[in-house]
Design a protein around this motif. Structure first.
Motif, short mmCIF file in Angstrom:
data_model
loop_
_atom_site.label_atom_id
_atom_site.label_comp_id
_atom_site.label_asym_id
_atom_site.label_seq_id
_atom_site.Cartn_x
_atom_site.Cartn_y
_atom_site.Cartn_z
N UNK A 64 84.12 77.54 0.90
CA UNK A 64 83.41 78.48 -0.10
C UNK A 64 84.67 79.46 -0.77
N UNK A 65 85.76 79.00 -0.69
CA UNK A 65 87.14 80.10 -0.68
C UNK A 65 87.66 79.87 -2.25
N UNK A 125 75.22 75.62 5.26
CA UNK A 125 74.20 76.37 6.47
C UNK A 125 75.63 77.16 6.66
N UNK A 126 76.81 76.86 6.90
CA UNK A 126 77.75 77.81 6.85
C UNK A 126 78.31 78.39 5.66
N UNK A 127 77.71 78.52 4.49
CA UNK A 127 77.92 78.74 3.53
C UNK A 127 78.95 78.18 2.09
#
Length: 427
Positions: free
Chosen positions: A314-315, A350-352
């Motif tokens: 995500x980062x 699901x964790x992004x």
């Protein structure tokens, strides 16, 4: 996402003045309200109410005389070059400025202030702040749109901007990035079509693609034209050989219009003559009762195939939009920016986090926000390796040639098991 046509060239000071007056027209630029904004818009009292005039400039002291200020900068450039005759200003052959229009869809649901800010961010990134320009947001039509007058003289070097193919390509890519960031066409904070959803959609709704997949399978599993038609029926494919062109229609999908063979292959691969020549070479084929099950097995394997698969944290994602994700990327030494990976190449976990599926020869447009002249294309292989290097994830690869070879081996074994070891089909 945002429509940007090629810019109009302005070649005389008089036309520059006309263009500036046109885009600053209060009938087009005024919006009701006196609320505070991040931009210092002029306040205008009109028809008994206070309005904001959505105009601004960069490198310009007074937008109302922007043409005169741009001409003064060009005079300085001319004197520096020793152009005592001021040919650039007087010849009518040199481009003094560009008139650019950036249009937004009514469905974007953006405010005029937001549209203006998108335009300002777009132009600042394109020019690096080294060129004079003014922006006017017009709200007189159903769709909001920005008008830019961009001077061609660099205020730092006094050199001239050469507008060729690359600046327009940069402008459109930069514009889309900022439009997505500020909400253009983003109904929900999720991507429109993930890799999984797009793959399913293509199988179900792209009729030509699906018809060609079934025909390619049938060409290897038929021995005559009549046999070909019978097996096509088993695969829910209706064929009409009665006219000049062969026509195809899927009976298990909501396809309304039949597709002609010449629209499927320019080389006539699916014409009656070529089908006949191809199937007559086959000596052994699957039983009709096996056709559908075997085809579905092959398609399931093909649909799960890809060349490069890489996890993206995500980062690493600067922003997510309906069109896809903008990923932070380094391209060589001291060259940092972003690329857009289209939504149909991305799955979100699901964790992004994200998983992207790309091909080695895919192209992605790299955007350097500080130096737009360094914008360029990156190939899929370079992107995947760079991402894996950044986050330490394992790069999963699949060689398409290996997949093709596995299919050939399967067909070879099928023929040998049934005693076919020579002939055209075997060869």
């Amino acid at each position: 996402m945002v429509a940007i046509k090629p810019p109009k060239q302005i070649k005389t000071p008089s036309n520059l003045k006309i263009a500036v007056r046109y885009i600053l027209n209060e009938a087009k630029t005024l919006v009701k309200g006196d609320k505070e904004t991040d931009m210092d818009f002029p306040l205008v009292y009109h028809n008994g109410e206070m309005h904001l005039k959505l105009v601004s400039g960069h490198g310009i002291e007074d937008v109302s005389v922007a043409d005169e200020e741009m001409v003064m900068t060009k005079l300085a450039a001319a004197f520096k070059k020793g152009d005592d005759d001021l040919k650039e200003l007087s010849s009518g052959k040199q481009v003094l400025a560009h008139h650019i229009i950036q249009s937004f869809s009514p469905d974007d649901n953006l405010t005029p202030e937001q549209v203006h800010e998108i335009g300002r961010c777009t132009m600042m990134e394109l020019t690096g702040g080294d060129y004079e320009f003014i922006i006017a947001t017009h709200s007189d039509k159903q769709h909001l749109h920005n008008h830019f007058i961009l001077s061609t003289t660099n205020t730092a070097t006094l050199k001239k901007l050469r507008w060729q193919k690359n600046p327009l390509k940069n402008l459109r890519a930069i514009s889309d990035k900022h439009a997505a960031k500020y909400g253009a066409k983003i109904i929900e904070p999720t991507m429109k079509n993930s890799y999984t959803k797009y793959s399913a959609w293509r199988r179900q709704n792209n009729y030509r693609y699906e018809i060609k997949q079934r025909l390619d399978f049938l060409l290897k599993q038929s021995t005559s034209i009549e046999d070909f038609k019978q097996r096509a029926q088993a695969l829910d494919l209706q064929i009409d050989f009665s006219g000049k062109f062969v026509k195809y229609q899927l009976t298990d999908q909501p396809q309304k219009r039949r597709v002609r063979d010449d629209t499927l292959s320019k080389k006539g691969r699916y014409s009656l003559e070529q089908i006949k020549n191809r199937v007559e070479k086959n000596q052994l084929v699957l039983d009709v009762s096996e056709i559908k099950e075997r085809y579905q097995e092959e398609r399931a394997q093909a649909n799960n195939d890809f060349e490069l698969k890489i996890a993206v944290a995500a980062w690493q994602v600067e922003q997510e939009s309906k069109q896809g994700i903008y990923i932070q990327m380094d391209y060589g030494a001291l060259n940092s920016g972003t690329i857009l990976v289209p939504a149909h190449k991305v799955d979100k976990t699901e964790e992004g986090h994200y998983t992207i599926y790309i091909k080695e020869k895919d192209y992605f447009y790299f955007l350097n926000p500080d130096q737009s002249q360094k914008n360029r294309y990156m190939m899929g292989t370079t992107v995947a390796r760079q991402l894996a290097k950044q986050n330490g994830e394992v790069l999963v690869t699949k060689n398409p040639h290996i997949s093709s070879m596995r299919e050939l081996i399967k067909e070879y074994n099928f023929l040998v098991e049934h005693g076919v070891t020579d002939g055209t089909q075997f060869q």
